[in-house]
Design a protein around this motif. Structure first.
Motif, PDB file in Angstrom:
ATOM      1  N   LYS A 143       0.836  -1.211   0.000  1.00  0.00           N
ATOM      2  CA  LYS A 143       0.000   0.000   0.000  1.00  0.00           C
ATOM      3  C   LYS A 143       0.868   1.257   0.000  1.00  0.00           C
ATOM      4  O   LYS A 143       0.571   2.230  -0.689  1.00  0.00           O
ATOM      5  CB  LYS A 143      -0.920   0.015   1.226  1.00  0.00           C
ATOM      6  N   ALA A 144       1.944   1.228   0.790  1.00  0.00           N
ATOM      7  CA  ALA A 144       2.834   2.384   0.869  1.00  0.00           C
ATOM      8  C   ALA A 144       3.506   2.638  -0.471  1.00  0.00           C
ATOM      9  O   ALA A 144       3.636   3.785  -0.907  1.00  0.00           O
ATOM     10  CB  ALA A 144       3.886   2.162   1.962  1.00  0.00           C
ATOM     11  N   ALA A 145       3.921   1.553  -1.145  1.00  0.00           N
ATOM     12  CA  ALA A 145       4.569   1.699  -2.451  1.00  0.00           C
ATOM     13  C   ALA A 145       3.576   2.229  -3.483  1.00  0.00           C
ATOM     14  O   ALA A 145       3.911   3.096  -4.294  1.00  0.00           O
ATOM     15  CB  ALA A 145       5.146   0.361  -2.901  1.00  0.00           C
ATOM     16  N   ALA A 146       2.351   1.703  -3.443  1.00  0.00           N
ATOM     17  CA  ALA A 146       1.321   2.145  -4.394  1.00  0.00           C
ATOM     18  C   ALA A 146       0.993   3.621  -4.193  1.00  0.00           C
ATOM     19  O   ALA A 146       0.679   4.337  -5.140  1.00  0.00           O
ATOM     20  CB  ALA A 146       0.067   1.292  -4.243  1.00  0.00           C
ATOM     21  N   ALA A 147       1.074   4.087  -2.935  1.00  0.00           N
ATOM     22  CA  ALA A 147       0.765   5.488  -2.622  1.00  0.00           C
ATOM     23  C   ALA A 147       2.008   6.371  -2.650  1.00  0.00           C
ATOM     24  O   ALA A 147       1.951   7.541  -2.296  1.00  0.00           O
ATOM     25  CB  ALA A 147       0.104   5.572  -1.253  1.00  0.00           C
ATOM     26  N   ASN A 148       3.149   5.786  -3.051  1.00  0.00           N
ATOM     27  CA  ASN A 148       4.434   6.516  -3.065  1.00  0.00           C
ATOM     28  C   ASN A 148       4.749   7.143  -1.712  1.00  0.00           C
ATOM     29  O   ASN A 148       5.197   8.279  -1.631  1.00  0.00           O
ATOM     30  CB  ASN A 148       4.454   7.590  -4.157  1.00  0.00           C
ATOM     31  N   ASN A 149       4.507   6.393  -0.638  1.00  0.00           N
ATOM     32  CA  ASN A 149       4.779   6.873   0.710  1.00  0.00           C
ATOM     33  C   ASN A 149       6.287   6.800   0.961  1.00  0.00           C
ATOM     34  O   ASN A 149       6.848   5.722   1.101  1.00  0.00           O
ATOM     35  CB  ASN A 149       4.012   6.017   1.727  1.00  0.00           C
TER      36      ASN A 149
END
Length: 198
Positions: A143-149
């Protein structure tokens, strides 16, 4: 009259048709297989290649470590990178918890709820470091990667991820000024619904 020449022409046409059909089926199968592999590769690539998951520490392995990273700031408790929680007096010179102290706990989820939120930061880290939490944390990283966190994409291992996740963040507050659950504000999970204690 039906001749051998006509039969041969029809047989050749039938053979061409059959081969075309086989080619079409294998091509479709190959495309769908490559799409599945590509999807798996994309999901894997979201977790940085250099990311190191926590090995499961046993007592013998734990006592061999001379130095440990730990949570540092706790006034009363400290969590080390092996998943142990101990009091400050039980910290050894290298930063590791003394595993022989009766107060030291391993992968301790005390004060944590089933939703992955805990009342005490150090227990959140210890619980998060349990190898059984890896599937949940892989989802968090995806999720973090998908949201560029950038915060979570900069962590390099399981311990750093748990330190970052268990700190209070925007995910543990509502209306930007109050905690969703003031009694359990340290969360290693993104699932924030209230649950019974673990």
């Amino acid at each position: 009259m039906f001749s051998f020449k006509t039969f041969r022409k029809r047989w050749v046409l039938l053979l061409i048709l059959a081969l075309s059909f086989i080619y079409c089926i294998t091509s479709l199968y190959s495309q769908s297989r490559s799409m599945v592999i590509q999807d798996v590769d994309i999901r894997r690539s979201r977790t940085p290649k250099s990311f190191q998951w926590q090995p499961k520490f046993d007592e013998a392995n734990s006592t061999q470590l001379k130095t440990c990273r730990n949570s540092v700031q706790g006034k009363a408790l400290i969590a080390d990178e092996r998943g142990y929680v101990c009091t400050r007096v039980d910290i050894q010179p290298g930063g590791c918890c003394n595993v022989y102290s009766p107060n030291t706990k391993h992968y301790a989820c005390d004060t944590c709820l089933k939703n992955g939120c805990c009342a005490i930061y150090e227990y959140c880290i210890s619980c998060c470091l349990d190898p059984e939490k890896r599937p949940l944390l892989e989802t968090v990283l995806d999720k973090a990667a998908a949201a560029n966190n950038l915060l979570y994409s900069s962590v390099s291992d399981h311990f750093e991820l748990c330190l970052a996740k268990c700190r209070t963040s925007s995910q543990s507050v509502q209306h930007e000024n109050s905690y969703r659950d003031p009694k359990a504000k340290h969360c290693y999970s993104d699932h924030l619904s209230n649950s019974a204690s673990r």
